[in-house]
Design a protein around this motif. Structure first.
Motif, PDB file in Angstrom:
ATOM      1  N   LYS A  67       1.155  -1.396   0.280  1.00 43.78           N
ATOM      2  CA  LYS A  67       0.088   0.030  -0.087  1.00 43.78           C
ATOM      3  C   LYS A  67       0.971   1.566   0.098  1.00 43.78           C
ATOM      4  N   ILE A  68       1.755   1.416   0.861  1.00 40.97           N
ATOM      5  CA  ILE A  68       2.836   2.166   1.121  1.00 40.97           C
ATOM      6  C   ILE A  68       4.244   2.737  -0.788  1.00 40.97           C
ATOM      7  N   LEU A  69       4.073   0.990  -0.653  1.00 39.69           N
ATOM      8  CA  LEU A  69       5.063   1.605  -2.236  1.00 39.69           C
ATOM      9  C   LEU A  69       3.824   2.173  -3.604  1.00 39.69           C
ATOM     10  N   ARG A  70       2.342   1.680  -3.146  1.00 41.42           N
ATOM     11  CA  ARG A  70       1.540   2.261  -4.485  1.00 41.42           C
ATOM     12  C   ARG A  70       1.358   3.467  -4.164  1.00 41.42           C
ATOM     13  N   MET A  71       1.501   4.480  -2.821  1.00 44.84           N
ATOM     14  CA  MET A  71       1.224   5.861  -2.342  1.00 44.84           C
ATOM     15  C   MET A  71       2.533   6.239  -2.966  1.00 44.84           C
ATOM     16  N   PHE A  72       3.387   5.574  -3.235  1.00 42.20           N
ATOM     17  CA  PHE A  72       4.416   6.535  -3.247  1.00 42.20           C
ATOM     18  C   PHE A  72       4.706   6.282  -5.135  1.00 42.20           C
ATOM     19  N   TYR A  73       4.690   5.255  -6.070  1.00 45.84           N
ATOM     20  CA  TYR A  73       4.015   5.070  -6.900  1.00 45.84           C
ATOM     21  C   TYR A  73       3.646   6.204  -7.998  1.00 45.84           C
ATOM     22  N   ASP A  74       2.388   6.231  -7.050  1.00 43.67           N
ATOM     23  CA  ASP A  74       1.170   7.163  -7.144  1.00 43.67           C
ATOM     24  C   ASP A  74       1.534   8.927  -7.536  1.00 43.67           C
ATOM     25  N   LEU A  75       2.016   8.547  -6.595  1.00 44.10           N
ATOM     26  CA  LEU A  75       3.422  10.281  -6.548  1.00 44.10           C
ATOM     27  C   LEU A  75       3.818  10.698  -6.931  1.00 44.10           C
ATOM     28  N   ARG A  76       4.605   9.732  -7.709  1.00 43.83           N
ATOM     29  CA  ARG A  76       5.720   9.448  -8.525  1.00 43.83           C
ATOM     30  C   ARG A  76       6.949   9.972  -7.889  1.00 43.83           C
ATOM     31  N   ILE A  77       7.093   9.971  -6.246  1.00 46.17           N
ATOM     32  CA  ILE A  77       7.806   9.244  -5.365  1.00 46.17           C
ATOM     33  C   ILE A  77       9.255   8.344  -5.607  1.00 46.17           C
ATOM     34  N   ALA A  78       8.581   7.183  -6.304  1.00 49.16           N
ATOM     35  CA  ALA A  78       9.019   5.602  -6.652  1.00 49.16           C
ATOM     36  C   ALA A  78       8.724   5.133  -7.323  1.00 49.16           C
ATOM     37  N   GLY A  79       9.842   4.040  -8.216  1.00 43.52           N
ATOM     38  CA  GLY A  79       9.100   3.507  -9.526  1.00 43.52           C
ATOM     39  C   GLY A  79      10.249   2.623  -9.580  1.00 43.52           C
ATOM     40  N   TYR A  80       9.656   1.248 -10.153  1.00 41.11           N
ATOM     41  CA  TYR A  80       9.859  -0.094  -9.817  1.00 41.11           C
ATOM     42  C   TYR A  80      10.465  -0.729 -11.090  1.00 41.11           C
ATOM     43  N   ARG A  81      11.626  -1.972 -11.533  1.00 44.71           N
ATOM     44  CA  ARG A  81      11.272  -2.334 -12.512  1.00 44.71           C
ATOM     45  C   ARG A  81      11.566  -3.841 -12.204  1.00 44.71           C
ATOM     46  N   ARG A  82      11.063  -4.657 -13.527  1.00 42.74           N
ATOM     47  CA  ARG A  82      10.723  -5.992 -12.910  1.00 42.74           C
ATOM     48  C   ARG A  82      12.098  -6.770 -12.585  1.00 42.74           C
ATOM     49  N   GLY A  83      12.340  -7.919 -12.794  1.00 37.74           N
ATOM     50  CA  GLY A  83      13.776  -8.620 -12.565  1.00 37.74           C
ATOM     51  C   GLY A  83      13.433 -10.249 -11.865  1.00 37.74           C
ATOM     52  N   ARG A  84      13.741 -10.839 -12.021  1.00 36.01           N
ATOM     53  CA  ARG A  84      13.843 -12.362 -11.570  1.00 36.01           C
ATOM     54  C   ARG A  84      14.354 -12.529 -10.460  1.00 36.01           C
ATOM     55  N   HIS A  85      13.260 -13.460  -9.695  1.00 26.88           N
ATOM     56  CA  HIS A  85      13.870 -13.661  -7.546  1.00 26.88           C
ATOM     57  C   HIS A  85      15.622 -14.245  -7.947  1.00 26.88           C
ATOM     58  N   GLY A  89      13.170 -17.455  -9.265  1.00 30.09           N
ATOM     59  CA  GLY A  89      13.436 -17.314 -10.822  1.00 30.09           C
ATOM     60  C   GLY A  89      11.632 -16.307 -10.924  1.00 30.09           C
ATOM     61  N   ALA A  90      11.145 -16.197  -9.667  1.00 32.87           N
ATOM     62  CA  ALA A  90       9.869 -15.860 -10.193  1.00 32.87           C
ATOM     63  C   ALA A  90      10.123 -14.321 -10.264  1.00 32.87           C
ATOM     64  N   THR A  91       8.983 -13.788 -11.267  1.00 34.06           N
ATOM     65  CA  THR A  91       8.965 -12.088 -11.365  1.00 34.06           C
ATOM     66  C   THR A  91       8.683 -11.507 -10.080  1.00 34.06           C
ATOM     67  N   ARG A  92      10.295 -10.277 -10.006  1.00 31.37           N
ATOM     68  CA  ARG A  92       9.766  -9.431  -8.957  1.00 31.37           C
ATOM     69  C   ARG A  92      10.364  -8.668  -9.326  1.00 31.37           C
ATOM     70  N   TYR A  93       9.573  -7.061  -8.474  1.00 32.26           N
ATOM     71  CA  TYR A  93       9.295  -5.950  -8.761  1.00 32.26           C
ATOM     72  C   TYR A  93      10.442  -5.306  -7.470  1.00 32.26           C
ATOM     73  N   TYR A  94      10.644  -4.337  -8.043  1.00 39.75           N
ATOM     74  CA  TYR A  94      12.758  -3.820  -7.299  1.00 39.75           C
ATOM     75  C   TYR A  94      12.439  -2.064  -7.606  1.00 39.75           C
ATOM     76  N   TRP A  95      11.836  -1.756  -6.186  1.00 43.12           N
ATOM     77  CA  TRP A  95      11.354  -0.626  -6.359  1.00 43.12           C
ATOM     78  C   TRP A  95      12.929   1.097  -6.255  1.00 43.12           C
ATOM     79  N   SER A  96      12.830   1.785  -6.342  1.00 45.46           N
ATOM     80  CA  SER A  96      14.208   2.464  -6.367  1.00 45.46           C
ATOM     81  C   SER A  96      13.307   4.119  -6.198  1.00 45.46           C
ATOM     82  N   ILE A  97      13.778   5.557  -5.674  1.00 46.42           N
ATOM     83  CA  ILE A  97      13.529   6.924  -6.462  1.00 46.42           C
ATOM     84  C   ILE A  97      13.520   7.631  -7.280  1.00 46.42           C
TER      85      ILE A  97
END
Ligand SMILES: [Zn+2]
Length: 191
Positions: A67-85, A89-97
Motif C-alpha cells: 500500500k505504501i509502495l503504491r502511494m509512492f508510485y501514484d505520487l511519482r516518488i518511486a518507480g520499479y523495474r521488473r526482475g527475477r528472483h 526465478g519468479a518475477t519480482r519488482y525492485y523499487w527505487s526513488i
C-alpha cells in the motif's frame, strides 16, 4: 558542516514531511511510510529493493508495504523495474526513488506555498486591521466599522493593529522561498 550539506539535509527533511502528510490522506501509517522511503532511498547497490526485501528489513506486513509502495508510485516518488528472483526465478519488482520527479513535485508544492504567501501579503498591505485587546480577535477595517469599533464578542473597544512586523515576516519568507525555488529548478534542469 558545509552549506551544501545543510541544504541537502533540509531537502530530505522537506521530503519526509511531505510523505508524512500524504500518508494521512492515503490512510497509511506515516512512520512506516517514512521508514520505507528511507530504506529505498539509501539502497546503494543500484538494484532497488523488492517488497520481500522490505518485509525482511522492517517486519511490516506485505499488504502494508504494498500500500505504501503504491502511494509512492501514484505520487511519482518511486518507480520499479521488473526482475527475477535470484533463486526461484519468479518475477519480482525492485523499487527505487525517482529523484527527478520528486524534485518537480517539491518545486510545484513550494510554488503553491509561494502563491498563498503573496496573496496573504497583498491582503495585509491592502487592508487596515483592528484587534480586540481582550481576546485578540482581528478585524478588517470594514468589519470594525460595521461593529462600530467595538468587539462583538466581548464589548472591548478595538485598537488599530500595526501589521508592519507581520508584513516584514511575510516578505522575508517570500524572498527565501523564491530563492529556494530558483536553486531547485537549477538542480532539476541541469541534469
Ligand atoms: Zn473581544
Amino acid at each position: 558542516m558545509s552549506g551544501e550539506e545543510k541544504t541537502n539535509a533540509d531537502y530530505i527533511r522537506g521530503l519526509e514531511m511531505m510523505i508524512y502528510r500524504l500518508s494521512f490522506k492515503n490512510e497509511v501509517d506515516p512512520e512506516k511510510a517514512v521508514r520505507i522511503f528511507r530504506l529505498i532511498a539509501s539502497e546503494s547497490r543500484g538494484r532497488g529493493l523488492s517488497d520481500e526485501d522490505l518485509e525482511s528489513l522492517t517486519g511490516y506486513r506485505q499488504g502494508e508495504i504494498r500500500k505504501i509502495l503504491r502511494m509512492f508510485y501514484d505520487l511519482r516518488i518511486a518507480g520499479y523495474r521488473r526482475g527475477r528472483h535470484p533463486e526461484t526465478g519468479a518475477t519480482r519488482y525492485y523499487w527505487s526513488i525517482d529523484s527527478d520527479s520528486i524534485n518537480v513535485i517539491l518545486v510545484s508544492r513550494k510554488k503553491a506555498v509561494l502563491q498563498k504567501l503573496v496573496q496573504r501579503l497583498d491582503y495585509e498591505r491592502e487592508n487596515a486591521f483592528y484587534v480586540c485587546p481582550n481576546d485578540k480577535t482581528r478585524y478588517t477595517f470594514d468589519e470594525a466599522f460595521e461593529y462600530e469599533f467595538t468587539c462583538p464578542k466581548c464589548g472591548f473597544l478595538l485598537e488599530e493593529d500595526n501589521n508592519s512586523k507581520y508584513i516584514e515576516v511575510l516578505e522575508n519568507r517570500i524572498r527565501e522561498i523564491k530563492k529556494e525555488i530558483e536553486e531547485d529548478e537549477k538542480k532539476i534542469y541541469s541534469t
